[in-house]
Design a protein around this motif. Structure first.
Motif, PDB file in Angstrom:
ATOM      1  N   ASP A 148     -16.146   5.753   0.294  1.00 28.39           N
ATOM      2  CA  ASP A 148     -16.841   5.554   1.729  1.00 28.39           C
ATOM      3  C   ASP A 148     -16.145   4.357   2.538  1.00 28.39           C
ATOM      4  O   ASP A 148     -16.901   3.942   3.327  1.00 28.39           O
ATOM      5  N   LYS A 149     -15.046   4.143   2.100  1.00 20.77           N
ATOM      6  CA  LYS A 149     -14.385   2.973   2.797  1.00 20.77           C
ATOM      7  C   LYS A 149     -13.302   3.498   3.827  1.00 20.77           C
ATOM      8  O   LYS A 149     -12.564   2.608   4.203  1.00 20.77           O
ATOM      9  N   THR A 169      -9.022   1.121  10.517  1.00 21.85           N
ATOM     10  CA  THR A 169      -8.906   0.183  11.273  1.00 21.85           C
ATOM     11  C   THR A 169      -7.250  -0.026  11.760  1.00 21.85           C
ATOM     12  O   THR A 169      -6.938  -0.450  12.658  1.00 21.85           O
ATOM     13  N   CYS A 170      -6.376   0.861  10.942  1.00 21.23           N
ATOM     14  CA  CYS A 170      -5.061   0.994  11.568  1.00 21.23           C
ATOM     15  C   CYS A 170      -4.897   2.046  12.513  1.00 21.23           C
ATOM     16  O   CYS A 170      -4.193   2.026  13.558  1.00 21.23           O
ATOM     17  N   ALA A 190     -13.665   3.753   6.965  1.00 23.10           N
ATOM     18  CA  ALA A 190     -13.726   2.808   8.244  1.00 23.10           C
ATOM     19  C   ALA A 190     -13.106   1.611   8.166  1.00 23.10           C
ATOM     20  O   ALA A 190     -12.101   1.319   8.962  1.00 23.10           O
ATOM     21  N   THR A 191     -12.877   0.848   6.917  1.00 27.74           N
ATOM     22  CA  THR A 191     -12.137  -0.370   6.863  1.00 27.74           C
ATOM     23  C   THR A 191     -10.713   0.065   6.165  1.00 27.74           C
ATOM     24  O   THR A 191      -9.928  -0.566   6.598  1.00 27.74           O
ATOM     25  N   ALA A 192     -10.808   1.035   5.268  1.00 27.95           N
ATOM     26  CA  ALA A 192      -9.368   1.097   4.429  1.00 27.95           C
ATOM     27  C   ALA A 192      -8.509   1.974   5.632  1.00 27.95           C
ATOM     28  O   ALA A 192      -7.217   1.794   5.009  1.00 27.95           O
ATOM     29  N   CYS A 193      -8.710   2.739   6.322  1.00 24.50           N
ATOM     30  CA  CYS A 193      -7.990   3.725   7.094  1.00 24.50           C
ATOM     31  C   CYS A 193      -7.995   3.618   8.418  1.00 24.50           C
ATOM     32  O   CYS A 193      -7.211   3.179   9.350  1.00 24.50           O
ATOM     33  N   SER A 252       0.768  -1.297  -0.030  1.00 21.01           N
ATOM     34  CA  SER A 252      -0.089   0.021  -0.104  1.00 21.01           C
ATOM     35  C   SER A 252       0.784   1.283  -0.038  1.00 21.01           C
ATOM     36  O   SER A 252       0.572   2.085  -0.676  1.00 21.01           O
ATOM     37  N   THR A 281     -15.279   7.872  12.682  1.00 24.77           N
ATOM     38  CA  THR A 281     -13.733   7.456  12.753  1.00 24.77           C
ATOM     39  C   THR A 281     -12.841   8.400  13.463  1.00 24.77           C
ATOM     40  O   THR A 281     -11.903   8.928  12.671  1.00 24.77           O
TER      41      THR A 281
END
Lengths: 158, 158
Positions: free
Chosen positions: B133-134, B141-142, B136-139, B50, B113
């Motif tokens: 709109d991703k 979570t880390c 929450a999962t794409a950013c 990434s 978030t």
């Protein structure tokens, strides 16, 4: 007789002030200037002994004009900010500051070195100078190769 | 009857405007913002797929306050500017831009978030969005691991 001594002392004082004025000042606040570009120099590179680590170039407002137009006006200041690197776990992170290199544009005052004055400040010191009167040999012998770019190696990376 | 259609159309228009307003804007002029720090992520690093390359963090004035005080006010914007790298002759130089990552602080709007909105713009595009709109999962979570630092990974390097 006393008058001549006074005159001599007066001129000596003027010369001393000039010498102090001639010293390139530490570039206060350069970390807030324009970030121009960055580069990492690793072991094995011919310049590693002097410039190994990660370096960032910063430009004051006049030097920004220079990067844009190709003509650096008097008063342009470029900072070469060299940091040690920590290499671990497939990442290179920034370590301690090694030197703050400075180029100051004054076409007349620094005519002997392409119109640029050069200085370096060791580590985080704002007073420990590493170039002093050795600019011609320590800096300009390499920068002279960039005569067509007004002796500047870096160009602005968009 | 005609009136209700008009009302429906009116509200639909308002919703459309809101949606457009919610989209995180491209951070115009960020290259002139405060350079915070830099890092190189190399092959073998768990985030290489990434974030491989050299990245620079930039902060707008409000985010500068955040780095200094530990409290990022609404309106803080942090840019993660990721460039490809060219590795040759024992040097790492900057290549093409891969992505411009953006974090925008709005404690209320982005409460889900951590009070940050996240977006990414592909390469040099100011319109091609890679998060949408991703967030929450794409950013997040880390970033959630950095709750104590208001979800910000970087700290200002003097």
């Amino acid at each position: 007789m006393k008058l001549s001594i006074a005159i001599v002392l007066f001129f000596a004082a003027v010369v001393a002030v000039d010498a102090a004025t001639d010293a390139i000042p530490y570039p206060q606040g350069y970390r807030q200037w324009q970030h121009v570009k960055s580069m990492v120099i690793q072991p094995g590179h011919p310049l590693h002994a002097s410039f190994g680590g990660i370096h960032h170039l910063y430009a004051n407002d006049k030097a920004r004009t220079g990067y844009r137009t190709g003509k650096f006006p008097d008063g342009s200041v470029i900072v070469f900010d060299l940091l040690d690197v920590n290499t671990a776990d497939s990442a290179i992170t920034e370590g301690k500051r090694k030197v703050v290199g400075v180029m100051v544009r004054d076409a007349k005052k620094y005519a002997a070195t392409g119109g640029w004055g050069f200085e370096g400040f060791a580590g985080d010191s704002q007073t420990e100078r590493v170039v002093g009167d050795k600019a011609a040999t320590a800096c300009f012998t390499c920068h002279i190769a960039r005569k067509q770019q007004e002796y500047v190696f870096s160009s602005y990376r968009e």
